[in-house]
Design a protein around this motif. Structure first.
Motif, PDB file in Angstrom:
ATOM      1  N   ASP A  66       0.798  -1.211   0.000  1.00 23.37           N
ATOM      2  CA  ASP A  66       0.000   0.000   0.000  1.00 23.37           C
ATOM      3  C   ASP A  66       0.837   1.270   0.000  1.00 23.37           C
ATOM      4  OD1 ASP A  66      -2.632  -1.305   2.143  1.00 23.37           O
ATOM      5  OD2 ASP A  66      -2.263  -1.490  -0.005  1.00 23.37           O
ATOM      6  N   THR A  67       2.119   1.182   0.363  1.00 16.60           N
ATOM      7  CA  THR A  67       2.961   2.363   0.427  1.00 16.60           C
ATOM      8  C   THR A  67       3.666   2.541  -0.898  1.00 16.60           C
ATOM      9  OG1 THR A  67       3.299   1.989   2.769  1.00 16.60           O
ATOM     10  CG2 THR A  67       4.840   3.463   1.686  1.00 16.60           C
ATOM     11  N   ASP A  68       3.261   3.533  -1.673  1.00 18.78           N
ATOM     12  CA  ASP A  68       3.860   3.774  -2.964  1.00 18.78           C
ATOM     13  C   ASP A  68       5.180   4.526  -2.844  1.00 18.78           C
ATOM     14  OD1 ASP A  68       1.842   2.600  -4.505  1.00 18.78           O
ATOM     15  OD2 ASP A  68       0.585   4.355  -4.241  1.00 18.78           O
ATOM     16  N   PRO A  73       6.822   9.144   3.123  1.00 16.40           N
ATOM     17  CA  PRO A  73       5.799   9.725   2.253  1.00 16.40           C
ATOM     18  C   PRO A  73       5.836  11.241   2.236  1.00 16.40           C
ATOM     19  CG  PRO A  73       4.859   7.965   3.580  1.00 16.40           C
ATOM     20  CD  PRO A  73       6.246   8.193   4.086  1.00 16.40           C
ATOM     21  N   ASP A 117       9.652   5.624 -12.486  1.00 16.72           N
ATOM     22  CA  ASP A 117       8.846   4.410 -12.371  1.00 16.72           C
ATOM     23  C   ASP A 117       8.890   3.577 -13.643  1.00 16.72           C
ATOM     24  OD1 ASP A 117       8.233   5.191  -9.836  1.00 16.72           O
ATOM     25  OD2 ASP A 117       6.195   5.854 -10.279  1.00 16.72           O
ATOM     26  N   VAL A 126       3.210   6.246 -10.438  1.00 12.61           N
ATOM     27  CA  VAL A 126       2.356   6.881  -9.440  1.00 12.61           C
ATOM     28  C   VAL A 126       1.871   8.254  -9.912  1.00 12.61           C
ATOM     29  CG1 VAL A 126       3.377   5.677  -7.484  1.00 12.61           C
ATOM     30  CG2 VAL A 126       4.401   7.817  -8.277  1.00 12.61           C
ATOM     31  N   SER A 129      -1.352   7.294 -11.545  1.00 13.65           N
ATOM     32  CA  SER A 129      -2.229   6.301 -10.927  1.00 13.65           C
ATOM     33  C   SER A 129      -2.560   6.596  -9.466  1.00 13.65           C
ATOM     34  CB  SER A 129      -1.583   4.910 -11.011  1.00 13.65           C
ATOM     35  OG  SER A 129      -0.363   4.873 -10.281  1.00 13.65           O
ATOM     36  N   ASN A 130      -1.784   7.424  -8.806  1.00 12.94           N
ATOM     37  CA  ASN A 130      -1.994   7.707  -7.387  1.00 12.94           C
ATOM     38  C   ASN A 130      -2.647   9.080  -7.258  1.00 12.94           C
ATOM     39  OD1 ASN A 130      -1.662   8.453  -4.606  1.00 12.94           O
ATOM     40  ND2 ASN A 130      -0.088   6.881  -4.426  1.00 12.94           N
ATOM     41  N   TRP A 131      -3.878   9.107  -6.774  1.00 18.40           N
ATOM     42  CA  TRP A 131      -4.615  10.370  -6.716  1.00 18.40           C
ATOM     43  C   TRP A 131      -3.984  11.359  -5.739  1.00 18.40           C
ATOM     44  CZ3 TRP A 131      -6.613  12.293  -2.218  1.00 18.40           C
ATOM     45  CH2 TRP A 131      -6.756  11.410  -1.142  1.00 18.40           C
ATOM     46  N   ARG A 132      -3.253  10.851  -4.742  1.00 21.23           N
ATOM     47  CA  ARG A 132      -2.631  11.755  -3.774  1.00 21.23           C
ATOM     48  C   ARG A 132      -1.577  12.621  -4.448  1.00 21.23           C
ATOM     49  NH1 ARG A 132      -3.294   6.857  -1.382  1.00 21.23           N
ATOM     50  NH2 ARG A 132      -4.573   6.760   0.514  1.00 21.23           N
ATOM     51  N   PHE A 133      -0.794  12.036  -5.332  1.00 20.62           N
ATOM     52  CA  PHE A 133       0.234  12.795  -6.028  1.00 20.62           C
ATOM     53  C   PHE A 133      -0.390  13.818  -6.976  1.00 20.62           C
ATOM     54  CE2 PHE A 133       2.542   9.136  -4.564  1.00 20.62           C
ATOM     55  CZ  PHE A 133       3.810   9.612  -4.291  1.00 20.62           C
ATOM     56  N   LYS A 176      13.741   4.560  -4.020  1.00 23.56           N
ATOM     57  CA  LYS A 176      12.743   3.703  -4.666  1.00 23.56           C
ATOM     58  C   LYS A 176      13.408   2.751  -5.653  1.00 23.56           C
ATOM     59  CE  LYS A 176       8.200   3.569  -6.729  1.00 23.56           C
ATOM     60  NZ  LYS A 176       6.957   4.306  -7.016  1.00 23.56           N
TER      61      LYS A 176
END
Length: 274
Positions: A66-68, A73, A117, A126, A129-133, A176
């Motif tokens: 779950d941790t991208d 973070p 990536d 990310v 695909s990651n809405w937080r970013f 990463k």
């Protein structure tokens, strides 16, 4: 015939249920591009035998999946926000419309991470695909959109923001890459490209020559030093939040001091002058 079919179906169902509950070892291979944390937990559980996956193992796998962001973070989110602000401010200086401001903010904040990536096989990236970013990049663009009258003349402010993004992305990009089990050399290259990628994309989209390629500025060199330091710390098992923040601060300081005192990278050798 019908009782035989029913009994066969029940045996298959029981077999599948037992495998799901951990009473039988799964034959599925460990994903080659999974983060190192996930691979270590899966391989360790398999080595202990059937049904030996503990709650701690499952929690570790869930947490790692779950941790991208590889280590902290907050580091990468701050990097995205700072990079997005630099891109949005550059768009304001070029008189872009609101859509152009958001696009340039997204490119500056997430461009380097997307490149990273793709290179290490962490797909989909990310940055898409990651809405937080994405939300963080849009937030950075929104801040500049409403407060640019106070900032649009401050070219130095763009440079400071860009230095912060360079430092943050160089460190988190290297970490990463290492978490995806690349070599130390590959991780350093990935870290440098993560650090400079957003700035290069921002400059190209705004019609400027990328700062990494002109005026002999110390831009890629601080990123290279920061990525190398991070890789060495990882090799020594000394990567912690404290050491990561220290490397980020050192890269940022080197970049800002090089601008303050006009330190230049060596130019082409001109030979012996007589």
């Amino acid at each position: 015939m019908l009782p035989v079919l029913v009994q066969t179906h029940q045996l298959q169902l029981t077999h599948a249920t037992s495998r799901y509950l951990g009473h039988e070892p799964a034959t599925d291979p460990v994903p080659e591009r999974a983060p190192a944390t996930v691979r270590r937990v899966i391989i360790g559980a398999a080595a202990r035998g059937p049904g030996s996956a503990t709650a701690r193992d499952r929690a570790a796998m869930i947490g790692a999946v779950d941790t991208d962001i590889p280590l902290e973070p907050i580091l990468e989110l701050v990097g995205v926000f700072v990079g997005a602000m630099s891109g949005a401010l550059a768009a304001v200086r070029k008189q872009f419309d609101v859509f152009g401001i958001i696009v340039l903010a997204w490119a500056a904040g997430l461009g380097g991470g997307i490149l990273r990536d793709v290179l290490i096989g962490a797909v989909p990236p990310v940055g898409i695909s990651n809405w937080r970013f994405i939300a963080t990049a849009v937030a950075g663009a929104t801040v500049i959109y409403f407060f640019h009258p106070r900032l649009e003349r401050a070219r130095r402010f763009i440079v400071v923001l860009d230095a912060g993004a360079l430092a943050l992305f160089s460190v988190v990009g290297t970490i990463k890459g290492l978490e995806y089990e690349t070599t130390l050399t590959a991780a350093v290259v990935v870290g440098v490209m993560t650090g400079v990628g957003g700035g290069v994309l921002r400059d190209l989209l705004s019609g400027e020559v990328p700062v990494v390629l002109h005026h002999r500025q110390l831009y890629a060199i601080p990123a290279l030093l920061g990525s190398t330091a991070t890789a060495v710390l990882w090799w020594q098992g000394a990567v912690t939040p404290a050491t990561s923040v220290t490397v980020v601060a050192a890269v940022f300081a080197l970049r800002v001091l090089s601008l303050r005192f006009q330190l230049k990278a060596p130019g082409p050798w001109r030979g012996t002058v007589r």
